[in-house]
Scaffold this motif. Sequence first.
Motif, PDB file in Angstrom:
ATOM      1  N   VAL A 383      67.940  54.493  51.234  1.00 13.41           N
ATOM      2  CA  VAL A 383      69.284  54.541  51.809  1.00 13.41           C
ATOM      3  C   VAL A 383      70.321  54.293  50.718  1.00 13.41           C
ATOM      4  O   VAL A 383      71.343  54.978  50.638  1.00 13.41           O
ATOM      5  CB  VAL A 383      69.425  53.504  52.944  1.00 13.41           C
ATOM      6  CG1 VAL A 383      70.869  53.459  53.452  1.00 13.41           C
ATOM      7  CG2 VAL A 383      68.486  53.852  54.090  1.00 13.41           C
ATOM      8  N   GLY A 384      70.060  53.301  49.869  1.00 14.92           N
ATOM      9  CA  GLY A 384      71.001  52.993  48.800  1.00 14.92           C
ATOM     10  C   GLY A 384      71.210  54.151  47.851  1.00 14.92           C
ATOM     11  O   GLY A 384      72.320  54.359  47.342  1.00 14.92           O
ATOM     12  N   ARG A 387      73.698  57.032  49.379  1.00 13.40           N
ATOM     13  CA  ARG A 387      75.007  56.688  49.939  1.00 13.40           C
ATOM     14  C   ARG A 387      76.132  57.319  49.112  1.00 13.40           C
ATOM     15  O   ARG A 387      75.944  57.649  47.936  1.00 13.40           O
ATOM     16  CB  ARG A 387      75.191  55.177  49.989  1.00 13.40           C
ATOM     17  CG  ARG A 387      75.454  54.528  48.648  1.00 13.40           C
ATOM     18  CD  ARG A 387      75.514  53.010  48.762  1.00 13.40           C
ATOM     19  NE  ARG A 387      76.067  52.389  47.585  1.00 13.40           N
ATOM     20  CZ  ARG A 387      75.400  52.168  46.460  1.00 13.40           C
ATOM     21  NH1 ARG A 387      74.129  52.533  46.366  1.00 13.40           N
ATOM     22  NH2 ARG A 387      75.990  51.595  45.423  1.00 13.40           N
ATOM     23  N   THR A 392      78.935  50.613  49.973  1.00 14.50           N
ATOM     24  CA  THR A 392      77.858  49.671  49.683  1.00 14.50           C
ATOM     25  C   THR A 392      76.755  49.869  50.703  1.00 14.50           C
ATOM     26  O   THR A 392      76.951  50.500  51.750  1.00 14.50           O
ATOM     27  CB  THR A 392      78.367  48.219  49.726  1.00 14.50           C
ATOM     28  OG1 THR A 392      77.353  47.354  49.222  1.00 14.50           O
ATOM     29  CG2 THR A 392      78.727  47.792  51.141  1.00 14.50           C
ATOM     30  N   VAL A 393      75.577  49.364  50.380  1.00 12.29           N
ATOM     31  CA  VAL A 393      74.476  49.412  51.331  1.00 12.29           C
ATOM     32  C   VAL A 393      74.263  47.992  51.844  1.00 12.29           C
ATOM     33  O   VAL A 393      74.192  47.046  51.070  1.00 12.29           O
ATOM     34  CB  VAL A 393      73.196  49.990  50.699  1.00 12.29           C
ATOM     35  CG1 VAL A 393      72.745  49.193  49.492  1.00 12.29           C
ATOM     36  CG2 VAL A 393      72.059  50.053  51.722  1.00 12.29           C
ATOM     37  N   VAL A 438      69.445  48.775  58.004  1.00 15.57           N
ATOM     38  CA  VAL A 438      70.112  49.113  56.745  1.00 15.57           C
ATOM     39  C   VAL A 438      71.076  50.255  57.004  1.00 15.57           C
ATOM     40  O   VAL A 438      70.726  51.254  57.629  1.00 15.57           O
ATOM     41  CB  VAL A 438      69.079  49.531  55.679  1.00 15.57           C
ATOM     42  CG1 VAL A 438      69.780  49.854  54.369  1.00 15.57           C
ATOM     43  CG2 VAL A 438      68.038  48.439  55.469  1.00 15.57           C
ATOM     44  N   THR A 440      75.005  52.167  55.350  1.00 18.91           N
ATOM     45  CA  THR A 440      76.002  52.218  54.286  1.00 18.91           C
ATOM     46  C   THR A 440      77.379  51.974  54.881  1.00 18.91           C
ATOM     47  O   THR A 440      77.654  52.348  56.019  1.00 18.91           O
ATOM     48  CB  THR A 440      75.973  53.568  53.553  1.00 18.91           C
ATOM     49  OG1 THR A 440      76.306  54.610  54.465  1.00 18.91           O
ATOM     50  CG2 THR A 440      74.613  53.830  52.951  1.00 18.91           C
ATOM     51  N   ILE A 541      73.362  48.752  43.559  1.00 19.09           N
ATOM     52  CA  ILE A 541      73.733  47.913  44.703  1.00 19.09           C
ATOM     53  C   ILE A 541      73.933  46.458  44.274  1.00 19.09           C
ATOM     54  O   ILE A 541      74.098  45.577  45.118  1.00 19.09           O
ATOM     55  CB  ILE A 541      72.678  48.007  45.823  1.00 19.09           C
ATOM     56  CG1 ILE A 541      71.282  47.664  45.300  1.00 19.09           C
ATOM     57  CG2 ILE A 541      72.679  49.401  46.434  1.00 19.09           C
ATOM     58  CD1 ILE A 541      70.184  47.729  46.344  1.00 19.09           C
TER      59      ILE A 541
END
Length: 955
Positions: A383-384, A387, A392-393, A438, A440, A541
């Motif tokens: 996910v990070g 984005r 931010t995640v 999780v 973003t 991150i």
Amino acid sequence: MTLPAAFLAEVHRLIPAERRFDDPMATLAYGTDASFYRLLPKLVIRVEYESEVIALLQAAQAERVPVTFRAAGTSLSGQAISDSVLLVLGDHWSGRDIRNGGAQIRLQPGVIGAQANAWLKPYGRKLGPDPASINACKIGGIVANNASGMCCGTAQNTYHTLAGLRLVLADGTCVDTEDAASVAAFRHSHAGLLAELARLGESTRADPALAERIRHKYRLKNTTGLSLNALVDFTDPLDILSHLLVGSEGTLGFVSAVTYNTVADLPHKATALIVFPSVETCCMAVTALRTQPVTAVELLDRRSLRSVQHKPGMPAFVQTLSPGACALLIECASEQAAGLESAISQVMAALAPFPVEARIDFTTDAVENARLWAIRKGTFPAVGAVRETGTTVIIEDVTFPVERLAEGVNQLIALLEKHRYDEAILFGHALEGNLHFVFTQGFNSAEEITRYDALMKDVAQLVAVDFGGSLKAEHGTGRNMAPFVELEWGTQAYQLMWAVKRLLDPQGILNPDVILSEDPAIHLKNLKPLPAADELVDKCIECGFCEPVCPSKGLTLSPRQRIVMWRDIQARKRSGQNTATLERQFRYQGIDTCAATGLCAERCPVGINTGDLVKKLRGQQASRPQAARWAGDHFATLLASARLSLRAASGAQRLLGAPRLGRYAKGLRSLSGNTLPRWTPALPQARPAITFTAPNDDARPRVVYLPACVSRVMGPAIGDAEQTPLIEKTQALLEKAGYQVVFPEALDSLCCGQPFTSKGYTEQGEAKRQELLRALLRASRGGLDPIYCDTSPCTLRLVDNLADTRLDLYDPVRFIYSHLMDKLDFTPQQAPIAVHVTCSTQHLGQSQALLAIARRCSDKVVVPEGIHCCGFAGDKGFTQPDLNAHALRSLKGAVQHCSEGISTSRTCEIGLSDHSGINYHSLVYLVDRVTSPKIEHSENSLHAPKQGELAAISG
């Protein structure tokens, strides 16, 4: 608001200037933890001793100065940042005491969790807490957050495995619960405080509703608020106090040592991945597994599986799963193989009634196990990594009562969809009802902040009120959930927490606004910007996982801090600010002292190599491309000049002696403004250029030997007892094993290009690399013969993104491990050997092979703790010697009983020898010393040639 003059005067008296930071770069760098908040401290102090913490807290209390403690800064909820004074743990907090055959271990707060487990591994034990950040987080943070993890559950967290605590209260009083004299003194000096704790415990236990609420909350995974279970679980006020400190996030005191009751590290493990057709079926299976012999059960929803389905190594069926699929990653473990088989049988029998959409059955294969766990561990970074820049995640963790887990999962998914968090994924520790979600989030507009606030309020209502769960299962309350503690706990319990806080910290100086805050909007303030800086690092991150392996951390900046600073500089530039001063500071702090070896990428969840950014910035500042091009075209001349310089240095050493030359060289370097390279007694002598003779064709298998340019130029140091140059030693070993050794032609003109690219001359470096690859293709007869390179950094440079699959390139470790181990007889020496695993060896995936070879060669192998990169970084050891010295500051004490050190990089060996007090050599020297040819090879072995008489082969 400035800090009081009296407090600052006391700080200056207590702490040397090199451990105090108040400049804009340092305060910004340290104002960042892994959370999505940022506060800029007015003063950062690196504390090294408990006595300093005591004195600083006394001064802070006298002047009412807020203080926050920082261990590794991997905290996710904003609990390790401050706008006042930040106390950061230095080097001298790494003590340990292993007791009763590993049944207990006493640790200081600066020990990294994974290091503690490495110490315990020979005893078959480990720490109970197993947070995902265990390779980076420190014991201080593990205790302060009552961290748990995938296998820990509630029974094995710090609270439940605590055997003793040494703590410092806000008034500077220290008490050690394992020291009878300390306890007696504390009971006398703080009788009133202990009496009040006892009274709070008695009144809490006497209130059946409150006591039962507390017990219920801690039957769940729960780190929301203070550890009120201490008031119902214990009657001795000292036990209450020590357990209140667990999970208090630095708001009640400082933990200077902790003793754990360890848990068994079961050696036999198996993992399975079972995919069910729906969330409901999956959660019903979780309920069935609660009574089974499982050590971990991880839930992954369809979105989390989708986030990693295209990654290498993922099972093909993941791409075709139904939209409602939900998976369990299940681990069983046992002391014995038979016990593991029995556990697997029980688990499979329990799951038999449930429909399954896809599965990977239990496997004990370590590689397959790692591949399955990579699915779970890859979801968060997946996910990070995708984005949008500038967002931010966020990873939140909540707990639902496990019997209502399916309902909780579905309602949580509905909430995320309601607030348009369409990319959000869910996974978690299913046996505990603990879910991570999780998503973003951008904080660049009021609309986005309002959306986030609405989500958090809905989540708080859903989890804490509707389900009676916990809003923070294991990540700590921090600032993030402080406004919702009362909602979750109720007013009575919430006021009890405030009573504890005011009793132990009456001035409110310890980490204010963390866990308990009177500001209902504290979770929306001081939100951290993540402005675009460079596409190479924009996905960062700021978790800090990279920091333990960085050689410059503590000297200047860590990879995380470099990115933080570069982001800030770029944002200031875009707003029209003058950044000249910051950029001048960043030149030394961020660029010059970066080793750029890329170990940070090995630890980064999203694979960021901060060294790539640094190399890019060096390239932008590289102002002599014509000189670099000339050097590439006249490389043999360059090597001849290097040999001349080494001869001059050796001559001066023989004439003046090492001590006198060292003083003169230091003075000259100082006069030159540190532009002259640093001289060291470990500096090599010049090695004469190779004179080639035609090879003798015979029936032996051929190997192309590529000596790195440093091997061609650098011989042993004058003071080294080993005076045979590496090239001769390597050829002798290869021939001992039955190989015919050949060399590329025009060898002194060849280079992998690393010296050019590391200084920012990428084009010239790549030209040299391609020239060398063409020469190797000719020398190996179109790739027919293996190619042996005698240093790992050059090998890594050559194989990185290598398009020509015909070339079979080996570093010393891989070649010895795969081609020589069965051709030589080993007689291990008794003398202990120190092993330095170079950065390039780690990147090549040869770390374990290197250690395996070393253990075949010596009965005692020492791998110094905490040294991941030596910081020599090609020539940084000459031009930026403070980096090398800082990276190896603990080396001498770790290897003082060793007779020799081994490595696979000649330049690294210079710095290692200089800072260790022993001589470091290539692995080849050790292997050659302890081996003899097997009979089938000995008749073909040749004597090593005399120096300067090496064979070459024409293309």
